[in-house]
Structure formats: structure tokens, C-alpha cells
Design a protein around this motif. Structure first.
Motif, PDB file in Angstrom:
ATOM      1  N   VAL A 129      -6.704  -0.172   5.087  1.00 25.19           N
ATOM      2  CA  VAL A 129      -5.444   0.130   5.740  1.00 25.19           C
ATOM      3  C   VAL A 129      -4.938   1.452   5.159  1.00 25.19           C
ATOM      4  O   VAL A 129      -5.303   1.820   4.037  1.00 25.19           O
ATOM      5  N   PRO A 130      -4.147   2.181   5.958  1.00 25.26           N
ATOM      6  CA  PRO A 130      -3.629   1.860   7.292  1.00 25.26           C
ATOM      7  C   PRO A 130      -4.603   2.243   8.398  1.00 25.26           C
ATOM      8  O   PRO A 130      -5.451   3.117   8.225  1.00 25.26           O
ATOM      9  N   ALA A 131      -4.437   1.568   9.532  1.00 22.34           N
ATOM     10  CA  ALA A 131      -5.142   1.930  10.759  1.00 22.34           C
ATOM     11  C   ALA A 131      -4.135   1.804  11.895  1.00 22.34           C
ATOM     12  O   ALA A 131      -3.390   0.821  11.958  1.00 22.34           O
ATOM     13  N   LEU A 132      -4.109   2.781  12.778  1.00 23.14           N
ATOM     14  CA  LEU A 132      -3.154   2.796  13.885  1.00 23.14           C
ATOM     15  C   LEU A 132      -3.919   2.692  15.200  1.00 23.14           C
ATOM     16  O   LEU A 132      -4.591   3.630  15.623  1.00 23.14           O
ATOM     17  N   ALA A 148      -0.288  14.378  -4.146  1.00 25.26           N
ATOM     18  CA  ALA A 148       0.327  13.045  -4.187  1.00 25.26           C
ATOM     19  C   ALA A 148      -0.688  11.966  -3.840  1.00 25.26           C
ATOM     20  O   ALA A 148      -0.751  10.916  -4.500  1.00 25.26           O
ATOM     21  N   ASP A 149      -1.494  12.196  -2.822  1.00 23.57           N
ATOM     22  CA  ASP A 149      -2.506  11.212  -2.448  1.00 23.57           C
ATOM     23  C   ASP A 149      -3.545  11.043  -3.554  1.00 23.57           C
ATOM     24  O   ASP A 149      -4.079   9.942  -3.766  1.00 23.57           O
ATOM     25  N   SER A 204      -4.280   7.790   6.090  1.00 20.57           N
ATOM     26  CA  SER A 204      -2.846   8.049   6.226  1.00 20.57           C
ATOM     27  C   SER A 204      -2.547   9.489   6.617  1.00 20.57           C
ATOM     28  O   SER A 204      -1.587   9.753   7.342  1.00 20.57           O
ATOM     29  N   ARG A 205      -3.370  10.434   6.164  1.00 23.22           N
ATOM     30  CA  ARG A 205      -3.096  11.840   6.515  1.00 23.22           C
ATOM     31  C   ARG A 205      -3.303  12.087   8.002  1.00 23.22           C
ATOM     32  O   ARG A 205      -2.548  12.835   8.627  1.00 23.22           O
ATOM     33  N   VAL A 206      -4.305  11.451   8.580  1.00 27.66           N
ATOM     34  CA  VAL A 206      -4.533  11.602  10.024  1.00 27.66           C
ATOM     35  C   VAL A 206      -3.386  10.960  10.801  1.00 27.66           C
ATOM     36  O   VAL A 206      -2.841  11.554  11.748  1.00 27.66           O
ATOM     37  N   ILE A 207      -3.001   9.746  10.402  1.00 30.58           N
ATOM     38  CA  ILE A 207      -1.935   9.039  11.107  1.00 30.58           C
ATOM     39  C   ILE A 207      -0.620   9.789  10.988  1.00 30.58           C
ATOM     40  O   ILE A 207       0.135   9.926  11.968  1.00 30.58           O
ATOM     41  N   SER A 243       0.835  -1.205   0.000  1.00 33.38           N
ATOM     42  CA  SER A 243       0.000   0.000   0.000  1.00 33.38           C
ATOM     43  C   SER A 243       0.868   1.252   0.000  1.00 33.38           C
ATOM     44  O   SER A 243       1.705   1.436   0.888  1.00 33.38           O
ATOM     45  N   PRO A 244       0.675   2.145  -0.966  1.00 33.85           N
ATOM     46  CA  PRO A 244       1.443   3.391  -0.975  1.00 33.85           C
ATOM     47  C   PRO A 244       1.078   4.304   0.192  1.00 33.85           C
ATOM     48  O   PRO A 244       1.903   5.099   0.642  1.00 33.85           O
TER      49      PRO A 244
END
Length: 202
Positions: free
Chosen positions: A53-56, A99-100, A67-70, A9-10
Motif C-alpha cells: 500500500v498505497p494503491a489507487l 522524506a521518503d 505514493s509519489r505517483v499517486i 502507513s506514513p
């Protein structure tokens, strides 16, 4: 903390590069997770109701996803200042969003080919997504190279991971042909240890 991730996953790669760059890699347990939009990974919706994904996951606090929140959480945690301040902050956020957006379009192309039978694939849709990629690459090359050439930022990390994904899944389309400056920048950026350590495979 536990990071639910896919190694290809990018969006996950963006987080992994940030973890490398900010010295937080050992603070996160990485939990491999695989799935598709048609069949999300078992158990993942308990951490991200969108099944992505992703999830933190964090002890005693809500799970973070997107991803931006993480990335903002991890940047704040490390006090790394990868977003900058004032006008620089907004520029970095725009570059990250660009980019996203490249990644979003590139992923939709992959899903269209992989998840639909050959006779159901909408080729005009695939080409329209690639047109978005080309427009975004052109914008980065013509408008944002000065931003990409400054101190390490979230924008640089996001662009590096997006271009790496284009090489990984859409290399034959040749994003570099009208983006010589961006190509030169990426050649240098991809030599960073954090980028080499997170090259996708599979």
C-alpha cells in the motif's frame, strides 16, 4: 476511486494529507488493507504486483501505486500546484525524496525487529538505517528549511508525515536533538487540520 491503505502507513498518510488539503477526500473510497513484507494482504497484488500500500484503483484506467505517483496524479487532478515549477519543482521533489528515504529506513528498522526472531536480528543493520535517518534529518534542518517555510508543497507534506512516523515508531531515539529548526517547523506544521486528522494510531 478506491484507495487501498493502512492507517499506520506514513506513505498512505502523505496521500491522505494531500486529499484533505486539496478537497478531494470525498472522491476516494478508503479500503483498509493490512499485511507485511512476508505476508502481503490478500488480493492486494491484483492492484499492486509489489503487494504494497498505497494503491489507487481508478475506473476504466490502470491502478496507480507508489505514493509519489499517486500524489502527482492527485495534485494534477486538483490543479493544486504542490510541486511548483522550474527550480522550485526540483527542490520540492528532492525534499520529498529525502522524506521518503527517512520513511524507508525507519520502516526497515521496524521490520527487522518485528519479522525476525530476536536471535536473528542484525543490530548493526538497524543502527545503519538510523544513521541514514539522522543524516537526512540533518540535511533537512541545515539545507531545506527555507523550502519548507514557503507555500504548501509536496515536500512539506512528505516531511511532515516522515517526522510524524519517527515520533510514532522511533520516538525514544530523539530525532530532534540536533535539528532545532526542523523541530520548530514541524511543531507548527503538525497543527494543520490535515495533519491532526491523519495522526496514526495502533
Amino acid at each position: 476511486m478506491q484507495l487501498y491503505y493502512s492507517p499506520t502507513s506514513p506513505f498512505v498518510r502523505k496521500i491522505m494529507v494531500l486529499l484533505h488539503e486539496t478537497g478531494q477526500l470525498e472522491d476516494v473510497e478508503k479500503l483498509p488493507t493490512s499485511g507485511t513484507p512476508l505476508a502481503p494482504a490478500k488480493g492486494l497484488p491484483a492492484h499492486n504486483p509489489l503487494g504494497k500500500v498505497p494503491a489507487l484503483a481508478r475506473d476504466g484506467a490502470p491502478t496507480l501505486y507508489d505514493s509519489r505517483v499517486i500524489c502527482q496524479f492527485l495534485d494534477d487532478r486538483a490543479r493544486a500546484s504542490l510541486y511548483g515549477e522550474g527550480e522550485s519543482k526540483w527542490s520540492n521533489l528532492v525534499v520529498e525524496a529525502t522524506a521518503d528515504g527517512i520513511v524507508d529506513a525507519a520502516l526497515l528498522m521496524v521490520y527487522e525487529r518485528r519479522l525476525r526472531p530476536d536471535d536473528k536480528q542484525f543490530h548493526d543493520y538497524i543502527e545503519s538505517q538510523w544513521h541514514k535517518v539522522e543524516q537526512a534529518v540533518e540535511a533537512l534542518d541545515q539545507k531545506w528549511l527555507s523550502n519548507l517555510s514557503g507555500p504548501l508543497s509536496i515536500g512539506q507534506i512528505a516531511v511532515g508525515c516522515a517526522l510524524g512516523y519517527l515520533d510514532f515508531r522511533h520516538d525514544a531515539r530523539g530525532w530532534r536533538k540536533n535539528a532545532g529548526g526542523l523541530d520548530d517547523w514541524y511543531a507548527k506544521f503538525s497543527e494543520r487540520p490535515s495533519m491532526k486528522a491523519t495522526i496514526p494510531a495502533g
